[in-house]
Design a protein around this motif. Sequence first.
Motif: not given
Length: 332
Positions: A310-332
Amino acid sequence: MPRRPAQFSFPTYPAADLTVHWGANEGDPMGGINDVVPGDSYRLRREAVTRQLSIWDGPGGTEVADGSQVGQPGDRVVLDVCHSMMAPGGTLVELLILTISGDAETTRVFLPLAPLAPRGEYEVVASETQSAPARLADIASVSFISGTRLTMANGRQCRVEELKAGDQLLTRDHGPKEIRWIGPQVQRATGALAPIRISEGTLNVANDLRLFPHHRLFIWQRRDEIGTGRSEVLVKAAHLVNGTTVQREEGGHIESYQILFDAHEIIYAEGVAVESLLVTPQTRAALPPHINVEQTDADRMLSNDLEVDRSALGDDGDPAERLTRASRGRED
């Protein structure tokens, strides 16, 4: 200093936060099987708060893992007993008692298997050492909730309750693999067993997906959104809770199914990659005696290396949203 990656993390209280306010041992803290008297009534301190105990399989047994809020990395952890307590209103609450021993000190904590109320009064009904490993396994083992659709080897989607041993599921790394064993269970969906609901579309799930808190999702990052330095990560469902698209569901009873292969596998639930049951000293008690599966140290260490805490996910934004973006390779 050796790395001790956390395999499991549990919310625990110090034993001193639950003391006898009426009974034979008045004033004593919650203790082991020889320290409690049936009928004694315990009260939880108003100021009591949980702290995460993180553990891993060390060379000498269960040890405190890196990042634990309780104990020091490398301290030995022993599961002592399971106490059954009568809560206000007549419901039963089970507590697991664990002793943590290190060079500096020995401490005792308890892990409640259902939420406790501040200043709530709990009467000791029974205490057992034999059932304690199985109760810990209930929390540590991953299982699929009834209604969850898994991908079979031929691509067909099948509800988990319709599967049987011998059926073949599609695995990410080894293609079609035969199910060695399926274990059904019914549990109270409270506390450490309250499931996490991931809403349709979040993390690319095809339909709402319900997982237990320790169940890990496998996510391939097209873009390293969370700064792990690798494209493949495993993330516990509990780390993704945001109160909107990923929520904890508390209450009632729930039917689920543990799925075991000869090795730890990544399979597909509601269209996304998740793990199968990993055999560890903590989860072995969930298996029937005739099932003899020795999953390798490589299985355990690989999964540890890929896991993001959990600490590696940080407090910068929603981790689920960030990982969803990461899996799609998009900024938005």
